[in-house]
Design an enzyme around this catalytic site. Structure first.
Site, PDB file in Angstrom:
ATOM      1  N   ASP A 145     -23.353  10.870 -11.663  1.00 13.14           N
ATOM      2  CA  ASP A 145     -23.438   9.773 -10.401  1.00 13.14           C
ATOM      3  C   ASP A 145     -22.115   9.140 -10.452  1.00 13.14           C
ATOM      4  OD1 ASP A 145     -25.599  10.168  -8.798  1.00 13.14           O
ATOM      5  OD2 ASP A 145     -26.807   8.568  -9.548  1.00 13.14           O
ATOM      6  N   ASP A 455     -39.062   5.645 -13.520  1.00 10.87           N
ATOM      7  CA  ASP A 455     -40.022   6.290 -14.290  1.00 10.87           C
ATOM      8  C   ASP A 455     -41.462   5.775 -14.378  1.00 10.87           C
ATOM      9  OD1 ASP A 455     -39.181   4.056 -15.292  1.00 10.87           O
ATOM     10  OD2 ASP A 455     -38.341   4.639 -17.324  1.00 10.87           O
TER      11      ASP A 455
HETATM   12  O1  UPG Z   1     -27.287   5.360 -10.361  1.00 13.47           O
HETATM   13  C1  UPG Z   1     -27.721   5.615 -11.366  1.00 13.47           C
HETATM   14  C2  UPG Z   1     -27.933   4.789 -12.426  1.00 13.47           C
HETATM   15  C3  UPG Z   1     -28.231   5.344 -13.501  1.00 13.47           C
HETATM   16  N1  UPG Z   1     -28.090   6.527 -13.832  1.00 13.47           N
HETATM   17  C4  UPG Z   1     -28.568   7.108 -15.039  1.00 13.47           C
HETATM   18  O2  UPG Z   1     -29.700   6.543 -15.431  1.00 13.47           O
HETATM   19  C5  UPG Z   1     -29.932   6.588 -17.039  1.00 13.47           C
HETATM   20  C6  UPG Z   1     -30.682   5.299 -17.552  1.00 13.47           C
HETATM   21  O3  UPG Z   1     -29.662   4.371 -17.178  1.00 13.47           O
HETATM   22  P1  UPG Z   1     -29.538   3.007 -17.985  1.00 13.47           P
HETATM   23  O4  UPG Z   1     -28.372   2.210 -17.399  1.00 13.47           O
HETATM   24  O5  UPG Z   1     -29.129   3.531 -19.445  1.00 13.47           O
HETATM   25  O6  UPG Z   1     -30.799   2.335 -17.996  1.00 13.47           O
HETATM   26  P2  UPG Z   1     -31.757   1.898 -19.334  1.00 13.47           P
HETATM   27  O7  UPG Z   1     -32.502   0.553 -18.762  1.00 13.47           O
HETATM   28  O8  UPG Z   1     -31.077   2.070 -20.623  1.00 13.47           O
HETATM   29  O9  UPG Z   1     -32.764   3.045 -18.956  1.00 13.47           O
HETATM   30  C7  UPG Z   1     -34.366   2.784 -19.421  1.00 13.47           C
HETATM   31  O10 UPG Z   1     -34.781   2.660 -18.213  1.00 13.47           O
HETATM   32  C8  UPG Z   1     -34.800   3.300 -17.125  1.00 13.47           C
HETATM   33  C9  UPG Z   1     -35.764   2.915 -15.934  1.00 13.47           C
HETATM   34  O11 UPG Z   1     -35.423   1.619 -15.680  1.00 13.47           O
HETATM   35  C10 UPG Z   1     -35.080   4.717 -17.381  1.00 13.47           C
HETATM   36  O12 UPG Z   1     -34.797   5.592 -16.095  1.00 13.47           O
HETATM   37  C11 UPG Z   1     -34.478   5.261 -18.605  1.00 13.47           C
HETATM   38  O13 UPG Z   1     -34.537   6.649 -18.817  1.00 13.47           O
HETATM   39  C12 UPG Z   1     -34.518   4.327 -19.906  1.00 13.47           C
HETATM   40  O14 UPG Z   1     -33.751   4.642 -21.133  1.00 13.47           O
HETATM   41  C13 UPG Z   1     -28.529   6.842 -17.349  1.00 13.47           C
HETATM   42  O15 UPG Z   1     -28.437   8.121 -18.018  1.00 13.47           O
HETATM   43  C14 UPG Z   1     -27.579   6.847 -16.300  1.00 13.47           C
HETATM   44  O16 UPG Z   1     -26.691   7.495 -16.273  1.00 13.47           O
HETATM   45  C15 UPG Z   1     -27.902   7.662 -12.763  1.00 13.47           C
HETATM   46  O17 UPG Z   1     -27.932   8.762 -12.944  1.00 13.47           O
HETATM   47  N2  UPG Z   1     -27.644   6.873 -11.615  1.00 13.47           N
END
Ligand code: UPG
Ligand code: MN
Length: 574
Positions: A145, A455
């Site tokens: 992304d 999720d």
């Molecule tokens: O526009 C976007 C934003 C994020 N991501 C991906 O989404 C994942 C999770 O994003 P992150 O910023 O790491 O969020 P976290 O809060 O750490 O994620 C937790 O919480 C999210 C829900 O809010 C879940 O989707 C994740 O799996 C979970 O690990 C990462 O691999 C990003 O690369 C995208 O592909 N597109």
């Protein structure tokens, strides 16, 4: 899959066991509930008698906190009613049936080469390419992304290194297939391979790391690091007007299993880079949108019946994981047809000392899911989850067909045709930014929109449609991920989670109304409990200030004598 399933019917593939704490939990819940209700009753009585005095505000605040705490406690009980533990027996899956094993599409999401360094993505990708699973049946899709040529460069390097790494792991029985974790562990020294072999592969890894990290530091891919004509063509797509928020679709097949072989001549998994189209004029729905684009692109290219979703920081720690998953998918005894997904817990490496920000979230990721598993299954946590592709298209008994036959989960794909112009054009088309307009994507099909916690909403709605989930929690962590390690990132993450959960709580799909109706009161409460998480802030804030205010106003917060002894003791003990 049907024939395969029957073949396994004689051998047990897994065993669920009710937790021994179930009965004590239930008894305690009754005792505690009685005490809590009595305490709330006393609060109400005291409050009404105080309405004329100066202490009303403090008493009301105390009452409000205790009501919120009671609600949270009450909904927690749904996790304690039927917790189960599971064991899987992947060794009972016969080796001869290897050819018939279902194919797996692995989705790895990344969004920013500076916050999520390409070397992390490379490690995650190599760890899943190294699954103990027929390589020809694994396709790894990376969704970028961030639309960054740096991430693509990292993957091209990963593919080249993978041709050496995969045979090295196979020949030396390496269990840690994430190179960074392997070289950092003492296993690298104990391995059965000769020291010179390890040194050789380590040097290769380090030089790849230097190339990738240099590119990130410079912010561009150097010409001398681009070797093939295909690569050169791919990088040409990053024209002057190409920005992160505004660019066309880029799909690059980096490895195509049927033609790309490792140094021993063995088949390698497919490796495909996807940056969906982004336009400022279209909503992109963040990660949920990225996953839906991948569901469609992968449907056109491979259409595997099983999909594993991973965040780019979540690497595989156990190459046997897909075989564990098959223990549920292929199980003839349980209603395996209704198993829509198998969730592994999020476990973390690299949390800061003493986990000062409480990022391990053991209760959320490892304890509460046991309780949901005994009911209809855990919630999806965004990573480390294997889905049945069919689960994204309506309930087990009510198929919602996609707008194009090519996207249907039972459409048969000719794996060899990946490179054909017709197939590639279609793959690009389904990743365009306005493709979803006037379709059911995000609402009835695929990952669900309307919240930043896509999720939890997705698994919840899948269960409302009739799917079941399984919580698979082997002793050896299947995956390891990263958690935020500074206050700014923690606050950012928690704000995003809290917003997303409240969006679900107050939507028409609220677990307390819609949920209870479709998945029953206990499951409704489990999701309700999760969505109530942000309102912990109410009692925490009140209790942070209340004692001081009470002291200043001469209000007694706690019972003066044994009057409340009976109701307060069980609560403190609890
Ligand atoms: O526009 C976007 C934003 C994020 N991501 C991906 O989404 C994942 C999770 O994003 P992150 O910023 O790491 O969020 P976290 O809060 O750490 O994620 C937790 O919480 C999210 C829900 O809010 C879940 O989707 C994740 O799996 C979970 O690990 C990462 O691999 C990003 O690369 C995208 O592909 N597109
Ligand atoms: Mn994350």
């Amino acid at each position: 899959m049907e024939t395969l399933r029957r073949r396994f019917s004689t051998k047990p593939l897994h065993k669920p066991e009710l937790s021994r704490l179930t009965i004590p939990n239930r008894i305690f819940a009754v005792v505690y509930a009685t005490a809590a209700v009595t305490l709330l009753y006393h609060h109400t009585v005291t409050l009404s008698s105080l309405f004329t005095t100066k202490n009303t505000k403090i008493s009301s605040a105390l009452f409000l906190s205790d009501v919120v705490l009671f609600l949270i406690w009450l909904t927690t009980q749904s996790f304690r009613m039927k917790p189960i533990h599971r064991n899987e027996f992947p060794q009972n899956i016969s080796k001869e049936s290897e050819k018939e094993l279902p194919a797996i599409d692995v989705f790895v999401c990344t969004a920013d080469p500076y916050k999520e360094p390409p070397m992390n993505v490379v490690n995650t990708v190599l760890s899943v390419m190294g699954f103990d699973y027929p390589a020809g049946k694994v396709s790894v899709y990376v969704s970028d992304d961030g639309g960054s040529d740096l991430s693509l460069f990292g993957l091209i390097e990963a593919a080249k290194f993978g041709a050496h790494w995969l045979p090295f792991c196979r020949e030396n029985d390496v269990v840690e297939r994430c190179p960074e974790a392997y070289f950092a562990s003492s296993n690298a020294n104990l391995s059965s391979s000769s020291t010179s072999d390890i040194e050789k592969i380590k040097t290769m890894y380090e030089s790849m790391k230097v190339r990738v990290e240099n590119a990130v530091e410079m912010g561009k891919v150097c010409d001398e690091n681009i070797t093939g004509e295909d690569e050169r063509k791919a990088f040409k797509k990053w024209t002057d007007g190409f920005t992160r928020q505004d660019h066309p679709t880029v799909i690059q097949v980096i490895l195509h299993g049927s033609k790309d072989k490792d140094i021993r001549g063995d088949v390698m998994p497919n490796l495909i880079y996807v940056a969906r189209e982004k336009r400022r004029t279209s909503l992109h729905h963040f990660k949920a949108g990225a996953l839906n684009a991948l569901i469609r692109v992968s449907a056109i290219l491979t259409n595997s019946p099983i999909i594993l979703t991973l965040d780019c920081d979540t690497y595989s720690n156990d190459p046997q994981t897909p075989m564990r998953v098959l223990c549920y998918i292929l199980d003839p005894k349980i209603e395996s047809q209704k198993v829509g997904y198998i969730q592994f817990p999020q476990r973390f490496r690299g949390i800061n000392k003493n986990d000062i920000y409480g990022c391990e979230h053991k209760r959320l990721y490892s304890i509460n899911p046991l309780g949901m598993d005994g009911l209809l299954g855990p919630n999806y946590v965004g990573t480390g989850c294997f889905f049945r592709r069919r689960a994204f298209f309506g309930g087990p008994l009510k198929f919602v067909s996609p707008e194009m036959i090519e996207l249907s989960p039972d459409n048969v794909v000719d794996n060899k045709a990946i490179h054909s112009k017709q197939v590639m054009d279609l793959a690009h088309y389904v990743a365009t930014s306005n493709y979803e307009d006037k379709t059911q994507w995000g609402y009835k099909v695929g990952i669900r929109y309307g919240t930043t916690s896509e999720d939890i909403l997705t698994s919840y709605l899948l269960q409302c449609e009739g799917w079941k989930g399984i919580f698979c929690n082997p002793n050896k962590a299947a995956f390891y991920g990263d958690a935020p390690i500074n206050l700014f990132d923690v606050l950012n993450q928690q704000k995003r989670w809290a917003t997303g959960l409240l969006q679900i709580l107050f939507s028409k799909y609220s677990p307390f109304t819609f949920g209870i109706k479709y998945i029953g009161i206990l499951m409704g409460f489990t999701y309700g409990h999760n969505t109530l998480w942000p309102i912990w802030s109410i009692p925490i804030t009140i209790y942070a200030f209340l004692p001081q205010l009470a002291l200043l106003n001469g209000v007694s917060l706690f019972p003066k004598c044994a009057q409340y002894f009976l109701e307060v003791t069980p609560i403190y003990v609890g």
